[in-house]
Design an enzyme around this catalytic site. Structure first.
Site, PDB file in Angstrom:
ATOM      1  CB  CYS A  13      32.760  38.192  36.737  1.00 31.18           C
ATOM      2  SG  CYS A  13      33.542  39.600  35.917  1.00 31.18           S
ATOM      3  CG  HIS A  16      36.732  42.150  38.586  1.00 34.96           C
ATOM      4  ND1 HIS A  16      35.795  41.230  38.154  1.00 34.96           N
ATOM      5  CD2 HIS A  16      36.213  42.709  39.720  1.00 34.96           C
ATOM      6  CE1 HIS A  16      34.763  41.228  38.986  1.00 34.96           C
ATOM      7  NE2 HIS A  16      34.989  42.122  39.944  1.00 34.96           N
ATOM      8  CG  ASP A  73      34.849  60.997  33.368  1.00 29.66           C
ATOM      9  OD1 ASP A  73      35.720  61.169  34.242  1.00 29.66           O
ATOM     10  OD2 ASP A  73      34.113  61.920  32.964  1.00 29.66           O
ATOM     11  CG  ASP A 112      38.590  67.355  32.500  1.00 28.33           C
ATOM     12  OD1 ASP A 112      38.605  68.579  32.344  1.00 28.33           O
ATOM     13  OD2 ASP A 112      38.108  66.802  33.495  1.00 28.33           O
ATOM     14  CB  CYS A 153      36.281  40.468  33.547  1.00 25.98           C
ATOM     15  SG  CYS A 153      37.025  39.864  35.093  1.00 25.98           S
ATOM     16  CB  CYS A 155      36.298  36.508  36.724  1.00 25.86           C
ATOM     17  SG  CYS A 155      36.150  37.786  38.002  1.00 25.86           S
TER      18      CYS A 155
END
Length: 431
Positions: free
Chosen positions: A355, A386, A317, A113, A357, A360
């Site tokens: 999930c 997560h 984002d 940015d 991830c 998890c």
């Protein structure tokens, strides 16, 4: 509204090192082509399949998560901030280290940015947000957060601002922003722009938009100069930033003006109310070139994600997934919940059933609840992994759904479940 006085720059031969290719067009239920699409952005450090959520690593780190974990959870790129890295540790240090990616051990594409948002928002005392309350267009044009003093002052050449870290005075101009971002070395940079709020009058919005247009041309000129002089560096793409608040004529004018300039892509920024998000993104997508990517700055909620995608945003984002994680909030398909609640103390299920991830797969709510209550920083890491996975994976599912023609079915299912309200179905409160 003043007449255009700039002469658009010629393209630079090295711009061929960055590209965007449109993939599948999103088609609605009646068979009509919409503004949504898939695509592929190609950078010196790899490709980004779009639509894509770009993880925010403001200070060269996605907070509480290692770069290796960011890659493992599926993020294709990270976005850092020129304002923060300029203040600490200094852009020259990143340049000496070989650029942002090498500095943080991230081998994939990077964004920066321009710092314009932070200069204006922190300079007005709004901290990490800006005032999004719409008014009657009468001002004030010097909007400052209640009880705060102005720490940033805009003139035609640039902005004087005080560091939020130590109060020291600094100067950003379009040229300085380009110099800082070239030293940081991201694959994709944003032009320096003036951020307004919805508190500003229409007259000031018009004046500011013209200033941002003039600054955009100066950014391109300095960007091309640095590209020529910094021999041996990877080509860095430059995106122009579309402002104009909630005015259709100003947004469309900004798109037409910046489309005449040889930008590699475009960022859609500025002040807008949530209910107008899709409309404003759509205005921009209708005006901007088809063959260049569009990045929407600062969204991550599921309804905003689907709205942005179907109206033509390619990447976006937001800091929210990690920010809320540090307050124990975690995402599930049934909404967002807070792990700090006492009922999670003996909940030995994962944060979200099904999930995929890492968190998890290996940890329970009871364990992470304990970490949070004990003020152990590992809770931030596990919930952040997560939440980032949830957001990145949701956008990936949307991308695949565009390709197989099920986008609107996915949107209906996801939003109906996520915003249904009610208690956490994995752990409802005791009666």
């Amino acid at each position: 509204m003043s007449e255009q006085t700039f002469t658009p720059s010629e393209t630079h031969p090295r711009q061929a090192e960055f590209s965007y290719e449109v993939g599948t067009r999103l088609v609605d239920s009646e068979g009509n082509q919409t503004l949504g699409r898939t695509g592929t952005i190609t950078t010196p450090h790899g490709t980004i399949k779009t639509p894509a959520f770009i993880a925010v690593g403001t200070k060269a780190t996605v907070k509480a998560v290692t770069p290796e974990q960011v890659a493992q959870l599926g993020a294709q790129a990270v976005l850092a901030n020129a304002y923060h890295l300029y203040l600490q540790p200094g852009a020259d240090l990143l340049d000496e280290a070989g650029g942002l990616g090498k500095f943080m051990n991230w081998e994939h594409p990077t964004f920066t940015d321009s710092g314009g948002f932070q200069v204006m928002s922190l300079g007005s005392g709004f901290k990490k947000v800006i005032d999004m309350k719409s008014v009657d267009n009468s001002g004030p044009d010097d909007a400052v957060a209640p009880g705060k003093e102005r720490m940033a002052n805009v003139d035609e050449d640039g902005v004087w601002f005080k560091s939020h870290l130590d109060g020291t005075r600094h100067r950003f101009t379009p040229e300085v922003s380009m110099q800082v971002q070239h030293q940081i070395g991201a694959d994709i940079m944003f032009a320096f722009d003036e951020l307004t709020t919805l508190q500003n009058s229409r007259g000031y919005q018009v004046e500011s938009l013209e200033r941002t247009r003039r600054w955009a041309q100066r950014c391109i000129d300095e960007h091309f100069r640095l590209t020529d002089t910094r021999v041996g560096k990877d080509y860095q793409a430059l995106f122009g930033v579309i402002q104009g608040a909630q005015y259709e004529d100003l947004r469309r004018k900004a798109c037409r003006d910046l489309s005449q300039m040889p930008f590699d892509g475009f960022g859609i920024g500025g002040a807008l109310e949530k209910e107008n998000l899709g409309t404003i993104v759509g205005w921009c997508a209708e005006e901007l070139p088809e063959n260049k990517p569009r990045h929407l700055l600062g969204i991550s909620e599921p309804d905003d994600i689907f709205t942005a995608i179907e109206n033509g945003a390619d990447t976006f984002d937001c800091v929210s997934p990690t920010r809320v994680a540090r307050n124990s909030a975690f995402y599930t398909s049934h909404g967002r919940f807070n792990l700090s609640g006492q009922r999670y103390k003996r909940d030995f299920t994962p944060l979200a059933e099904g999930c995929g991830c890492y968190t998890c797969a290996h940890y329970t709510r009871a364990y992470i609840h304990h970490l949070y209550k004990a003020k152990e920083l590992l809770s931030h890491t596990l919930i952040s992994i997560h939440n980032e996975y949830f957001t990145v994976n949701l956008v990936e599912r949307a991308r695949l759904a565009i390709e197989d023609g099920t986008f609107y079915q996915l949107k209906e299912q996801v939003l109906a479940e996520y915003y249904a309200g009610g208690p956490d179905p994995q752990n409802p409160p005791a009666r």
